[in-house]
Design a protein around this motif. Structure first.
Motif, PDB file in Angstrom:
ATOM      1  N   GLN A 101       0.829  -1.209   0.000  1.00  0.00           N
ATOM      2  CA  GLN A 101       0.000   0.000   0.000  1.00  0.00           C
ATOM      3  C   GLN A 101       0.864   1.261   0.000  1.00  0.00           C
ATOM      4  OE1 GLN A 101      -3.555   0.282   0.494  1.00  0.00           O
ATOM      5  NE2 GLN A 101      -4.161  -1.788   0.992  1.00  0.00           N
ATOM      6  N   GLU A 102       1.979   1.205   0.687  1.00  0.00           N
ATOM      7  CA  GLU A 102       2.883   2.348   0.709  1.00  0.00           C
ATOM      8  C   GLU A 102       3.459   2.609  -0.680  1.00  0.00           C
ATOM      9  OE1 GLU A 102       6.929   3.832   3.072  1.00  0.00           O
ATOM     10  OE2 GLU A 102       6.064   1.852   3.465  1.00  0.00           O
ATOM     11  N   PHE A 103       3.810   1.535  -1.379  1.00  0.00           N
ATOM     12  CA  PHE A 103       4.293   1.700  -2.755  1.00  0.00           C
ATOM     13  C   PHE A 103       3.222   2.310  -3.646  1.00  0.00           C
ATOM     14  CE2 PHE A 103       4.176  -0.020  -7.071  1.00  0.00           C
ATOM     15  CZ  PHE A 103       5.359   0.509  -7.581  1.00  0.00           C
ATOM     16  N   VAL A 104       1.987   1.826  -3.518  1.00  0.00           N
ATOM     17  CA  VAL A 104       0.897   2.333  -4.355  1.00  0.00           C
ATOM     18  C   VAL A 104       0.719   3.839  -4.173  1.00  0.00           C
ATOM     19  CG1 VAL A 104      -1.605   2.234  -4.738  1.00  0.00           C
ATOM     20  CG2 VAL A 104      -0.301   0.119  -4.458  1.00  0.00           C
ATOM     21  N   ASP A 105       0.767   4.306  -2.927  1.00  0.00           N
ATOM     22  CA  ASP A 105       0.594   5.736  -2.675  1.00  0.00           C
ATOM     23  C   ASP A 105       1.735   6.544  -3.287  1.00  0.00           C
ATOM     24  OD1 ASP A 105      -1.693   5.143  -1.317  1.00  0.00           O
ATOM     25  OD2 ASP A 105      -0.815   5.295   0.685  1.00  0.00           O
ATOM     26  N   GLY A 106       2.966   6.044  -3.160  1.00  0.00           N
ATOM     27  CA  GLY A 106       4.096   6.744  -3.758  1.00  0.00           C
ATOM     28  C   GLY A 106       4.034   6.743  -5.268  1.00  0.00           C
ATOM     29  N   ALA A 107       3.649   5.605  -5.860  1.00  0.00           N
ATOM     30  CA  ALA A 107       3.530   5.516  -7.314  1.00  0.00           C
ATOM     31  C   ALA A 107       2.417   6.425  -7.829  1.00  0.00           C
ATOM     32  CB  ALA A 107       3.265   4.068  -7.723  1.00  0.00           C
ATOM     33  N   LEU A 108       1.335   6.531  -7.060  1.00  0.00           N
ATOM     34  CA  LEU A 108       0.220   7.385  -7.459  1.00  0.00           C
ATOM     35  C   LEU A 108       0.653   8.845  -7.551  1.00  0.00           C
ATOM     36  CD1 LEU A 108      -2.814   7.213  -8.096  1.00  0.00           C
ATOM     37  CD2 LEU A 108      -3.263   7.626  -5.677  1.00  0.00           C
ATOM     38  N   VAL A 109       1.442   9.291  -6.596  1.00  0.00           N
ATOM     39  CA  VAL A 109       1.946  10.667  -6.624  1.00  0.00           C
ATOM     40  C   VAL A 109       2.797  10.895  -7.871  1.00  0.00           C
ATOM     41  CG1 VAL A 109       3.451  12.324  -5.456  1.00  0.00           C
ATOM     42  CG2 VAL A 109       1.846  10.948  -4.130  1.00  0.00           C
TER      43      VAL A 109
ATOM     44  N   GLY B 206      -7.386   0.886 -10.265  1.00  0.00           N
ATOM     45  CA  GLY B 206      -8.663   1.276  -9.687  1.00  0.00           C
ATOM     46  C   GLY B 206      -8.685   2.723  -9.257  1.00  0.00           C
ATOM     47  N   ALA B 207      -7.572   3.213  -8.692  1.00  0.00           N
ATOM     48  CA  ALA B 207      -7.523   4.602  -8.233  1.00  0.00           C
ATOM     49  C   ALA B 207      -7.580   5.583  -9.390  1.00  0.00           C
ATOM     50  CB  ALA B 207      -6.261   4.829  -7.406  1.00  0.00           C
ATOM     51  N   LEU B 208      -6.927   5.241 -10.522  1.00  0.00           N
ATOM     52  CA  LEU B 208      -6.844   6.161 -11.661  1.00  0.00           C
ATOM     53  C   LEU B 208      -7.862   5.855 -12.752  1.00  0.00           C
ATOM     54  CD1 LEU B 208      -2.954   6.232 -11.926  1.00  0.00           C
ATOM     55  CD2 LEU B 208      -4.406   8.179 -11.333  1.00  0.00           C
ATOM     56  N   ASN B 209      -8.579   4.730 -12.611  1.00  0.00           N
ATOM     57  CA  ASN B 209      -9.530   4.315 -13.642  1.00  0.00           C
ATOM     58  C   ASN B 209      -8.822   4.153 -14.988  1.00  0.00           C
ATOM     59  OD1 ASN B 209     -12.055   3.564 -14.648  1.00  0.00           O
ATOM     60  ND2 ASN B 209     -12.574   5.665 -15.247  1.00  0.00           N
TER      61      ASN B 209
ATOM     62  N   SER C 111     -13.152   0.418  -2.415  1.00  0.00           N
ATOM     63  CA  SER C 111     -12.926   0.145  -1.001  1.00  0.00           C
ATOM     64  C   SER C 111     -12.794   1.486  -0.297  1.00  0.00           C
ATOM     65  CB  SER C 111     -11.668  -0.702  -0.776  1.00  0.00           C
ATOM     66  OG  SER C 111     -10.503   0.045  -1.080  1.00  0.00           O
ATOM     67  N   ARG C 112     -12.762   1.448   0.999  1.00  0.00           N
ATOM     68  CA  ARG C 112     -12.611   2.704   1.735  1.00  0.00           C
ATOM     69  C   ARG C 112     -11.206   3.286   1.556  1.00  0.00           C
ATOM     70  NH1 ARG C 112     -14.599   1.628   7.723  1.00  0.00           N
ATOM     71  NH2 ARG C 112     -13.609  -0.400   7.395  1.00  0.00           N
ATOM     72  N   SER C 113     -10.188   2.442   1.461  1.00  0.00           N
ATOM     73  CA  SER C 113      -8.833   2.957   1.234  1.00  0.00           C
ATOM     74  C   SER C 113      -8.698   3.538  -0.169  1.00  0.00           C
ATOM     75  CB  SER C 113      -7.808   1.844   1.446  1.00  0.00           C
ATOM     76  OG  SER C 113      -8.044   0.749   0.586  1.00  0.00           O
ATOM     77  N   GLN C 114      -9.370   2.928  -1.158  1.00  0.00           N
ATOM     78  CA  GLN C 114      -9.347   3.483  -2.508  1.00  0.00           C
ATOM     79  C   GLN C 114     -10.080   4.822  -2.567  1.00  0.00           C
ATOM     80  OE1 GLN C 114      -6.869   2.053  -4.131  1.00  0.00           O
ATOM     81  NE2 GLN C 114      -7.972   1.332  -5.926  1.00  0.00           N
ATOM     82  N   ALA C 115     -11.117   4.989  -1.748  1.00  0.00           N
ATOM     83  CA  ALA C 115     -11.834   6.266  -1.708  1.00  0.00           C
ATOM     84  C   ALA C 115     -10.920   7.382  -1.209  1.00  0.00           C
ATOM     85  CB  ALA C 115     -13.065   6.144  -0.820  1.00  0.00           C
ATOM     86  N   LEU C 116     -10.026   7.067  -0.270  1.00  0.00           N
ATOM     87  CA  LEU C 116      -9.070   8.070   0.194  1.00  0.00           C
ATOM     88  C   LEU C 116      -8.130   8.484  -0.935  1.00  0.00           C
ATOM     89  CD1 LEU C 116      -8.131   6.677   3.738  1.00  0.00           C
ATOM     90  CD2 LEU C 116      -9.839   8.411   3.145  1.00  0.00           C
ATOM     91  N   ARG C 117      -7.723   7.526  -1.748  1.00  0.00           N
ATOM     92  CA  ARG C 117      -6.863   7.868  -2.894  1.00  0.00           C
ATOM     93  C   ARG C 117      -7.621   8.731  -3.894  1.00  0.00           C
ATOM     94  NH1 ARG C 117      -5.210   2.181  -2.002  1.00  0.00           N
ATOM     95  NH2 ARG C 117      -3.151   2.308  -1.015  1.00  0.00           N
ATOM     96  N   TYR C 118      -8.907   8.494  -4.023  1.00  0.00           N
ATOM     97  CA  TYR C 118      -9.713   9.341  -4.910  1.00  0.00           C
ATOM     98  C   TYR C 118      -9.719  10.786  -4.416  1.00  0.00           C
ATOM     99  CZ  TYR C 118     -13.833  11.412  -7.090  1.00  0.00           C
ATOM    100  OH  TYR C 118     -14.676  12.258  -7.762  1.00  0.00           O
ATOM    101  N   LEU C 119      -9.801  10.983  -3.114  1.00  0.00           N
ATOM    102  CA  LEU C 119      -9.783  12.351  -2.582  1.00  0.00           C
ATOM    103  C   LEU C 119      -8.486  13.061  -2.941  1.00  0.00           C
ATOM    104  CD1 LEU C 119     -11.326  11.841   0.986  1.00  0.00           C
ATOM    105  CD2 LEU C 119     -12.461  12.644  -1.100  1.00  0.00           C
ATOM    106  N   TYR C 120      -7.395  12.309  -3.010  1.00  0.00           N
ATOM    107  CA  TYR C 120      -6.128  12.906  -3.452  1.00  0.00           C
ATOM    108  C   TYR C 120      -6.182  13.244  -4.940  1.00  0.00           C
ATOM    109  CZ  TYR C 120      -1.433  12.962  -5.380  1.00  0.00           C
ATOM    110  OH  TYR C 120      -0.304  13.290  -6.102  1.00  0.00           O
TER     111      TYR C 120
ATOM    112  N   GLU D 150      -3.419  15.565   0.111  1.00  0.00           N
ATOM    113  CA  GLU D 150      -2.226  14.729   0.212  1.00  0.00           C
ATOM    114  C   GLU D 150      -2.474  13.547   1.153  1.00  0.00           C
ATOM    115  OE1 GLU D 150       0.463  14.886  -1.468  1.00  0.00           O
ATOM    116  OE2 GLU D 150       0.176  16.814  -2.496  1.00  0.00           O
ATOM    117  N   LEU D 151      -2.143  12.354   0.668  1.00  0.00           N
ATOM    118  CA  LEU D 151      -2.348  11.167   1.492  1.00  0.00           C
ATOM    119  C   LEU D 151      -1.465  11.186   2.734  1.00  0.00           C
ATOM    120  CD1 LEU D 151      -2.468   8.590  -1.429  1.00  0.00           C
ATOM    121  CD2 LEU D 151      -4.375   9.199   0.046  1.00  0.00           C
ATOM    122  N   SER D 152      -0.286  11.774   2.628  1.00  0.00           N
ATOM    123  CA  SER D 152       0.601  11.844   3.788  1.00  0.00           C
ATOM    124  C   SER D 152       0.089  12.803   4.855  1.00  0.00           C
ATOM    125  CB  SER D 152       2.001  12.275   3.348  1.00  0.00           C
ATOM    126  OG  SER D 152       1.956  13.533   2.690  1.00  0.00           O
TER     127      SER D 152
END
Length: 998
Positions: free
Chosen positions: A224-232, A272-275, A901-910, A916-918
């Protein structure tokens, strides 16, 4: 037992020897009994699994056969259409430079952005340390060369290979560099319009232990940490590319391609986060590895899982089947024999779905990834195989006057007669590579020993004792066999070689009229076979896996049973003893090798990717979307609302027949209500811009509070599932009390994340005296709905006049592969079966809490329903892709889109609002709903509330195939546990993570 037997045989006392022998007999008897018991358990498990699959397939077949004639049911579709259309029919193979030029001219105007993901091992562009460990093997070379080749392909503007940044003292400093550009092999193929950020790059994302290189089995808790960094990174790069080639609009990845299970899990979450469409390549599959290890009988299922985290890996591969649009394999054997072991794929089901799609017949929400065999590629432009004089006794290259490479001397020093043909094996010392069987075959075949030498290139090593236990054991066994058969002077096993020296090793083997061998138990790729053929080496290869397809194309050697020692020895002897056969196999390989070139591979790859429906975030983000300011104007808010209104209108207009109500049923009245509400919403904010009171952004209320997330410096997400309603309300109040100063200034925002539907949230909060507008957003129904508060009654969309606005953009993000009415039909039938089995009402549909993207059930008898892992299996077997979640107490069961999922919804807010997720702090209990684990990982901070107020979780969702520690790293700095939820305790914890001022 063998060591005991040796010691016992050496004993002089007959009585003591007999006693030892009797003890050995009992041990053997116990081992035999244990083996029989394990075999019985495995047989019972396999039988149960087979019956479950058959039942689920029958149910699915019944649905799919309702409206098809016998000729349309797909059982007799031509084999070539099972996995993909014929490549030759879709686009001809590249067989010449002219064909490459024609294809390049047709695609040169495209500006594609491709993201590849491969997170384990040591990855760099030059001097790859292949064979250093089991994680740095053929896959590392493949993904690097694929990225490089795609970067040189016309139509591709940029390729990012995302991997792990490693700054450990025991690895080279280059693995800690954030970015590395892959230099092109053929610069003449690059176009004149290459931009500043074009080309292929290795991008290293920091995650996991910062100064430690760890094996892939230990990376799972850090995904999950990698996913958040890659998303940024992807968000930033999309914006940069938009400025360069996208006319100011973000250039989103055309595809995200995961390699191996860990990267596939990451790619699924990113997709899923970026569709964005996802592609997956398994390389080596977990279920196949599990079957192989269990057949060897050395370890039990639990021992295999403890060593390899195999169940976590299998679940990740199942998720890849759920999320991927295309699964790329190297061979058809991988499709039939390996992917057929998974719940999420079935060849017959795929045939039926393919037939229905071609005829435009409904699949009732069922989806199956498209399996596409594409052989691995290789760069051949720099290879010039020399002619060989077959009549020369010295077997030298004709016309070769260049000095011998240094690595030749390193190998030749082992041989007493270096002129004999060389049998070359290039593989790391891993048990599955079967090197010991090769040495035995060579050592016991006297004619072969007299005729040839054996060269074993088994990676790089310094001291055997410092190698991993598995690799060290294989190497030790090889050395013992060399001693046993007295192979000194006939076998070479150098300690070191560079990646750049591998071509010279192939040339040496070809110069001596040698043979290349790969006798692995199963070989997924067989890339070394292609490399060897390019240098003119015939092959002897395993008949399991990729070599079968390679041999079918190249026809340059002999396939053998890797378990048959005599078969291996005889095949080698035939090739080195028969000069005409050797010459024929060599020439066949050279004539057909172009079919495995990188241009050919990339062309086939892009032709498949080009068939995918383009998906990406659908809203029109303003330029300052990711900026956070304390005093955003009402004009900014108006622009946001106009964007939302526009996207809602686009979303509504895109439907074929009106908007879709619950489960996809058309409702023109819903459409009209939504349009009217958004129009009123926009007018309300427009009127607000006339007021020049200059009030603070954090103090704004009403409709323009929707985009207020942009202005928050920090977000507190309340996701406590393990408490009673009264405790949850008190926790919320205490958090508000602890953060009153930051809350009133507008610097701190709040999000409530829950499995409850919006209709359940409103009475819960109002009964506790909490205002809806105290929150910035609500993640409802386990992450299938995202709502924002609205204090204006004219904005309310719900017939019950609930004060929420639904984010329709979020629905467009999560709707991928949602089964809708077809899924609901299956679930209603499943619920009826469970009620019939229990003799009373055990599970019933909850119409009030169900919505367009959530099918909810009330569980009245938890003992009558299966755990979540069994429900997921049932859905996957029927090709229904969804996310199954139980509430903490097991009383609620939600089925939502597979990547929601609820964690994916947080990524959508970013992604949507630039939060910022951090800068998020998630507050959870000691346990939670089924998706609890997703809230603990990532770059956000996590506060775990401990205490007796936490109720024990129901075992329905806790019964996973792997432990929580395989998913979450509780040692990471961003997780803290506190006792209780008193305001001062919460305030201290929030201050620790920077959510509150100290």
């Amino acid at each position: 037992l063998y060591k005991t037997w040796v010691r016992t045989s050496a004993m002089r006392s007959p009585q003591e020897r007999n006693t030892r022998l009797e003890n050995m007999s009992w041990r053997i008897w116990n081992l035999a009994r244990k083996k029989k018991q394990i075999e019985g358990e495995e047989a019972s498990r396999s039988s149960k699994k087979r019956l479950e699959r058959e039942k689920a397939r029958r149910d699915a077949a019944a649905d799919l056969s309702e409206d098809l004639s016998d000729g349309e049911k797909g059982e007799h579709i031509n084999e070539s259409s099972i996995h993909a259309e014929s490549t030759r029919g879709h686009m001809p193979r590249i067989g010449s430079t002219d064909a490459i030029d024609v294809w390049a001219n047709q695609h040169k105007d495209k500006k594609l952005y491709i993201v590849l993901v491969s997170i384990h091992g040591l990855i760099r562009g030059e001097n790859m340390e292949l064979g250093r460990d089991s994680d740095t093997g053929g896959q590392v070379k493949y993904v690097v060369e694929l990225a490089r080749a795609l970067g040189e392909t016309p139509g591709v503007y940029r390729v990012d290979l995302l991997t792990r940044q490693i700054s450990a003292p025991d690895v080279d400093w280059s693995y800690g560099e954030p970015t590395e550009m892959l230099s092109p092999r053929n610069s003449e193929n690059l176009g004149d319009d290459m931009g500043e950020s074009s080309g292929a790059y290795i991008v290293r994302i920091p995650f996991g232990p910062r100064e430690k290189y760890i094996p892939k089995e230990q990376l799972w808790p850090h995904i999950q940490e990698f996913v958040d960094g890659a998303l940024v990174h992807i968000m930033q790069m999309s914006k940069v590319l938009g400025e360069q080639v996208g006319n100011g609009q973000p250039v989103w990845p055309v595809v995200i391609h995961g390699h191996y299970a860990d990267a596939g899990d990451s790619a699924a979450l990113l997709s899923g986060a970026l569709n964005v469409p996802m592609v997956f390549t398994g390389h080596s599959l977990g279920r196949d590895k599990l079957e192989q290890l269990l057949k060897q009988g050395r370890q039990t299922r639990d021992e295999v899982n403890a060593t390899y985290k195999i169940m976590r890996r299998i679940e990740a591969e199942e998720l890849c089947l759920d999320a991927s649009e295309i699964v790329i394999t190297s061979t058809r054997q991988e499709i039939d024999k390996q992917w057929g072991l998974y719940n999420g794929f079935d060849v017959i089901m795929e045939r039926k779905l393919r037939a229905r799609i071609k005829r435009g017949v409904s699949c009732y929400g069922r989806e199956m990834p498209r399996m596409v065999p594409i052989p691995p590629g290789m760069e051949f432009s720099h290879i010039v195989p020399h002619d060989v004089d077959l009549d020369s006794e010295e077997a030298n290259e004709v016309g070769s006057d260049s000095p011998d490479p240094p690595v030749w001397a390193d190998i030749m020093r082992f041989f007493s007669n270096p002129r004999k043909p060389m049998i070359l094996a290039l593989a790391r010392p891993d048990p599955k590579k079967n090197i010991t069987t090769l040495v035995k075959a060579f050592g016991e075949h006297h004619e072969l020993r007299n005729l040839a030498n054996l060269t074993l290139i088994m990676g790089n090593r310094d001291v055997i004792d410092e190698m991993s236990s598995t690799n060290g054991a294989v190497l030790t066994s090889v050395l013992k066999l060399i001693d046993k058969y007295d192979l000194y002077g006939q076998v070479a096993y150098p300690k070191h070689h560079k990646q750049s020296e591998v071509p010279d090793i192939y040339r040496l083997a070809a110069r001596t009229k040698g043979v290349f061998i790969n006798c692995a138990y199963i070989e997924p790729f067989g890339l070394t076979l292609i490399e060897a053929a390019a240098y003119g080496l015939p092959m002897v290869a395993t008949q399991n896996g990729g070599p079968v397809d390679i041999h079918r194309v190249l026809d340059n050697g002999i396939l053998v049973d890797p378990h048959n020692q005599n078969d291996i020895a005889e095949a080698l002897y035939r090739l080195v003893s028969d000069k005409q056969l050797w010459a024929k196999c060599r020439q066949n390989g050279l004539d057909n090798i172009h079919r495995f070139s990188w241009p050919e591979h990339c062309k086939n790859y892009l032709s498949r990717v080009g068939t995918l429906k383009s998906r990406h975030p659908r809203w029109q983000k303003s330029d300052d979307a990711t900026e956070v300011s304390e005093t955003d104007s009402r004009g900014d808010s108006l622009r946001d609302i106009h964007d939302i209104s526009l996207n809602l209108k686009i979303s509504l207009d895109s439907e074929k027949s009106g908007s879709m109500s619950k489960y996809g049923r058309s409702s023109t009245s819903d459409r009209r209500n939504l349009e009217d509400a958004v129009q009123k919403f926009s007018e309300a904010v427009s009127a607000g811009t006339k007021d020049e009171s200059g009030e603070k952004a954090g103090a704004t209320t009403g409709s323009n509070k929707w985009p207020s997330l942009r202005r928050r410096k920090h977000i507190v997400v309340i996701a406590v599932d393990s408490v009673q309603d009264a405790d949850l309300v008190q926790i919320i109040k205490n958090i508000f009390q602890a953060s009153n100063k930051e809350k009133s200034s507008g610097a701190l925002g709040f999000v409530l994340s829950t499995s409850r539907a919006a209709s359940e949230i409103h009475p819960l909060l109002t009964s506790g005296g909490i205002e809806i507008t105290d929150f910035d957003a609500f993640i409802c129904s386990s992450g299938s709905d995202l709502c924002y508060p609205s204090s204006n009654s004219e904005d309310m969309l719900s017939p019950a006049e609930l004060p929420f606005m639904i984010d329709l953009d979020y629905h467009s993000q999560i709707q991928y592969r949602w089964g809708g009415e077809g899924l609901r039909k299956t679930l209603i039938r499943w619920a009826a079966e469970k009620n019939s089995e229990s003799g009373k009402e055990a599970v019933v549909e909850d119409d009030e809490c169900s919505s367009t993207y959530c099918i909810s059930f009330k569980v009245k008898n938890t003992e009558a329903v299966p755990p979540v892992k069994d429900l997921r299996k049932t859905m996957r077997i029927q090709a229904l892709r969804c996310h199954v979640l139980y509430s903490h107490d097991g009383s609620k069961l939600n089925f939502i889109p597979v990547l929601a999922s609820r964690s994916q919804a947080l990524r959508y807010l970013y992604i949507r609002w630039g939060v910022e997720l951090s800068n998020m702090t998630v507050v959870v209990g000691e346990s939670g709903d089924t998706d609890y684990e997703g809230l603990l990982g990532g770059v956000q901070k996590t506060i775990i509330l401990k205490g007796s107020f936490n109720s024990a979780p129901n075992q329905l969702h806790a019964a996973r195939n792997y432990s929580l520690e395989d998913v979450v790293s509780f040692d990471k700095p961003g997780i803290a546990s506190v006792d209780g939820y008193a305001p001062d305790i919460l305030k201290s914890a929030l201050q620790q993570f920077g959510a509150l001022q100290g």
